[in-house]
Structure formats: structure tokens, C-alpha cells
Design an enzyme around this catalytic site. Structure first.
Site, PDB file in Angstrom:
ATOM      1  CG  ASP A 170     -13.033  -1.928  -0.557  1.00 55.11           C
ATOM      2  OD1 ASP A 170     -12.355  -3.026  -0.459  1.00 55.11           O
ATOM      3  OD2 ASP A 170     -12.492  -0.635  -1.162  1.00 55.11           O
ATOM      4  CG  ASP A 229      -1.959  -1.057   1.253  1.00 59.55           C
ATOM      5  OD1 ASP A 229      -1.856  -1.885   0.211  1.00 59.55           O
ATOM      6  OD2 ASP A 229      -2.778  -1.199   2.327  1.00 59.55           O
TER       7      ASP A 229
END
Length: 236
Positions: A129, A8
Site C-alpha cells: 500500500d 471491507d
């Protein structure tokens, strides 16, 4: 079970968030290029890279770095974060990305989503998500009223073949994946389901495999040494 290590990125650095909270950011691992090389050396078969700056601001912010990582990699790269136009899709495919994860755009821009699926069906992955069962967008900072199962069924109808499911409340916590939600999702659609969020150890990977999950994105547990790419002895 295929373990997919996560890189990330915020401002060119490898980081981890806690429950998707940008105020709870921890730098982890090495510089991105070194981290990628380490994962490949440890046996990764595919690597998940997220442009968190892009996810939050709505446009690919770290394209040059991701392009370098794609060109460096000897294994497929899955990219997510800020992919909300066909220009960005084409740039990333041309850069060498094998899979592109569409999250916000999949919910908010059906025209773009359909064009992406029509043009690059084998490369497009839908990122779902969820927070309390509702789909979140824009770097997880906006929660919709759309149920994650309903959304997954709609994505399948549009031609999606793969879904990455993340329970935001579990992400970065190492509290275990949301097995119930993942099982419900895998029973609701025929898409390949990739688990993400909360995975803490090899036992979690075994649990995922038992409910039919074939791939899992793992972040913090790898950086903390709780999961190793060569250490899971489940069916592969």
C-alpha cells in the site's frame, strides 16, 4: 482479467474508506453474509475480505465473522488486515481462507514474513500500500521511507509470488488506477500483480489488462454499479 470484489469490514459492517481515511467511512452493501452471497451469485471467482479493525489495531479483530464467511463461501477467499503472527495465519488457513495478504508485518517483521512464506508459500500474498511511492502500514496510518519498487523486489527475493498493489491516494475515489506505478511494478518483478485502488469502470479494467495486470480488486465501483462482475468483456 479477473475482477475480485472487495468486502471491507469495520465492526461487522461492510464499509468503504476514502483514501484510507478512517474518519471518512461509508457503510455500503448488505450485511457481510448477504453481500458475499450476492457477489458469488453474480459470478465472482474469488472475493477479497479486509478486517479494517485488525489492520488498524495490529491483530485479527473480526476472526469469527471471517471464519463464517469462509465457511459460507463456495469460491476462494482472500483475507487481509491484522495478520501479524503465525497463530493468526494458521487460524485463517484452517478457517478456509485461500490467500492471506500480509502488509504491515511484511515490512516490520522479516522473521514472521519468512516463516509464513516458508510454511504457506502458495497462500501468502504481499500487500503493498503506497502513498507518494512510499510503503504505508498499520491501516495506512503510518507511511515509511521505503520505496514501493524496492520493497517489491525484496519481497520477490524472499519468495513472494503475488503482490496486491494499492495506491492509497486513489482508493475509494473512483479516479482511475495508478497505471504508471502498476506498469513500473510489473516490469520490476516477476510476481503476479493484483491492482487495487481507484478503479471506476470497465475502461480501467481494459487499461489494466493492456499493461499485463491479470487481477483487479474492485470495491466502490461495484457497489455503485459502475462495474459488474459479468460486464467486462476483456480476456478472462
Amino acid at each position: 482479467m479477473r475482477i475480485i470484489p472487495a468486502i471491507d469490514l469495520i465492526d461487522g459492517k461492510c464499509v468503504r474508506l476514502y483514501q484510507g481515511d478512517f474518519s471518512k467511512t461509508t457503510q455500503v452493501g448488505s450485511e457481510p453474509e448477504a453481500q458475499l452471497a450476492e457477489f458469488i451469485g453474480d459470478g465472482a471467482e474469488i472475493i477479497h475480505i479486509v478486517d479494517l479493525d485488525g489492520a488498524r489495531h495490529g491483530e485479527a479483530r473480526q476472526y469469527e465473522l471471517i471464519e463464517r464467511l469462509c465457511k459460507q463461501s463456495s469460491v476462494p477467499i482472500q483475507v487481509g488486515g491484522g495478520i501479524r503472527s503465525m497463530v493468526t495465519v494458521k487460524k485463517l488457513i484452517d478457517a478456509g481462507a485461500s490467500r492471506l495478504v500480509l502488509g504491515t508485518a511484511a515490512l516490520e517483521d522479516e522473521t514472521f514474513l519468512q516463516e509464513a512464506l516458508n510454511s504457506y508459500a502458495d497462500n501468502i500474498v504481499i500487500g503493498i500500500d503506497a502513498k507518494n511511492g512510499k510503503v504505508a502500514t498499520r491501516g495506512w496510518e503510518t507511511v515509511s521511507e521505503v520505496n514501493y519498487i524496492d520493497f517489491a523486489r525484496k519481497m520477490e527475493e524472499k519468495g513472494a509470488k503475488t503482490i496486491v498493489f494499492t495506491d492509497i491516494s486513489r482508493d475509494g475515489t473512483m479516479s482511475g488506477p495508478n497505471l504508471e506505478a502498476l506498469k513500473e511494478l510489473s516490469q520490476a518483478v516477476s510476481c503476479k500483480i493484483v491492482a487495487s485502488g481507484g478503479i471506476k469502470d470497465n475502461n480501467n479494467l481494459q487499461q489494466l489488462e493492456e499493461i499485463g495486470i491479470e487481477e483487479a480488486i474492485v470495491g466502490k465501483a461495484i457497489y455503485d454499479g459502475k462495474v459488474t462482475l459479468g460486464g467486462f468483456q476483456g480476456d478472462r
